[in-house]
Write an enzyme that holds these catalytic residues in place. Sequence first.
Site, PDB file in Angstrom:
ATOM      1  N   GLY A 120      -8.441  -2.831  -7.135  1.00  0.00           N
ATOM      2  CA  GLY A 120      -8.170  -3.443  -8.431  1.00  0.00           C
ATOM      3  C   GLY A 120      -9.390  -4.142  -8.995  1.00  0.00           C
ATOM      4  O   GLY A 120      -9.298  -5.251  -9.518  1.00  0.00           O
ATOM      5  N   SER A 124       6.567 -10.184  -3.187  1.00  0.00           N
ATOM      6  CA  SER A 124       5.473  -9.304  -2.764  1.00  0.00           C
ATOM      7  C   SER A 124       4.281 -10.104  -2.261  1.00  0.00           C
ATOM      8  O   SER A 124       3.664  -9.751  -1.247  1.00  0.00           O
ATOM      9  CB  SER A 124       5.055  -8.393  -3.922  1.00  0.00           C
ATOM     10  OG  SER A 124       4.414  -9.113  -4.964  1.00  0.00           O
ATOM     11  N   TYR A 129       7.470 -10.579  -7.900  1.00  0.00           N
ATOM     12  CA  TYR A 129       6.052 -10.873  -7.666  1.00  0.00           C
ATOM     13  C   TYR A 129       5.879 -11.863  -6.517  1.00  0.00           C
ATOM     14  O   TYR A 129       5.050 -11.661  -5.618  1.00  0.00           O
ATOM     15  CB  TYR A 129       5.441 -11.432  -8.952  1.00  0.00           C
ATOM     16  CG  TYR A 129       3.952 -11.641  -8.923  1.00  0.00           C
ATOM     17  CD1 TYR A 129       3.085 -10.553  -8.963  1.00  0.00           C
ATOM     18  CD2 TYR A 129       3.409 -12.921  -8.890  1.00  0.00           C
ATOM     19  CE1 TYR A 129       1.714 -10.735  -8.964  1.00  0.00           C
ATOM     20  CE2 TYR A 129       2.041 -13.110  -8.891  1.00  0.00           C
ATOM     21  CZ  TYR A 129       1.194 -12.021  -8.923  1.00  0.00           C
ATOM     22  OH  TYR A 129      -0.158 -12.203  -8.920  1.00  0.00           O
TER      23      TYR A 129
END
Length: 241
Positions: free
Chosen positions: A9, A156, A153
């Site tokens: 990323g 995770s 989120y």
Amino acid sequence: MSRRVLVTGASRGIGAAIARELAAAGFQITLNYRSGEAEAQAVAASIESAGGAAQLLGFDVSDRAATEAALLDDIEKNGAFWGIVSNAGVVADAPLAGMPPEDWDRVIRTNLDGFYNVLSPLLMPLVRLRDGGRIVAISSVSALAGTRGQANYAASKAGIIAATRSVSKELAKRKITANAVAPGFIATDMVADLDEAEMASGVPLGRVGKPEEVAATVAFLFTDGAAYITGQTIAVDGGLT
């Protein structure tokens, strides 16, 4: 030959800042991106113009087979990675009662499954280097304190913290450290639609953080001085947690 580091990323935001910071420290950076090839090329160009070394490697971390194939092919050509920064992530916010199942699945597949998909093919080549190593996973203060509308989120990112702690114990005898960094409100595209003044009002330091401040923390964990730090989670959040 400088040590190789993969940053997932890395085409923008925190990932791009980490890539630049580690390149400035002398590491040879591999920039992973999913769809932002032009942005990743711009990051690579900025690294090279500053005297660093960078290459691009495109794959979607949520696609296990494609990730494994891309990484194993790269290792065969260029050698194992000494450092891994698992940064790629997505958000899809909604209260849990109204969260579409596809949003839950997409966030878990990218953020948590992506951690496994990237590390799984890289760990044994790293061990075989017999040169120590560094693993840093980018988590979030949402994992530490919870955030309204971010159950997917937060779950995770909390999973990443737990997984990183376990990996740190598995690899410690190999002198490979594994730590998590948990950013708070950082000025990136991920929070571009939020009111900055409102975000800053809840932060004890009174401001939103910079990607470079997260990157500096990651870069410290890659130094010799951080060789005795492993299994930890460092919040970069202006005192929020």
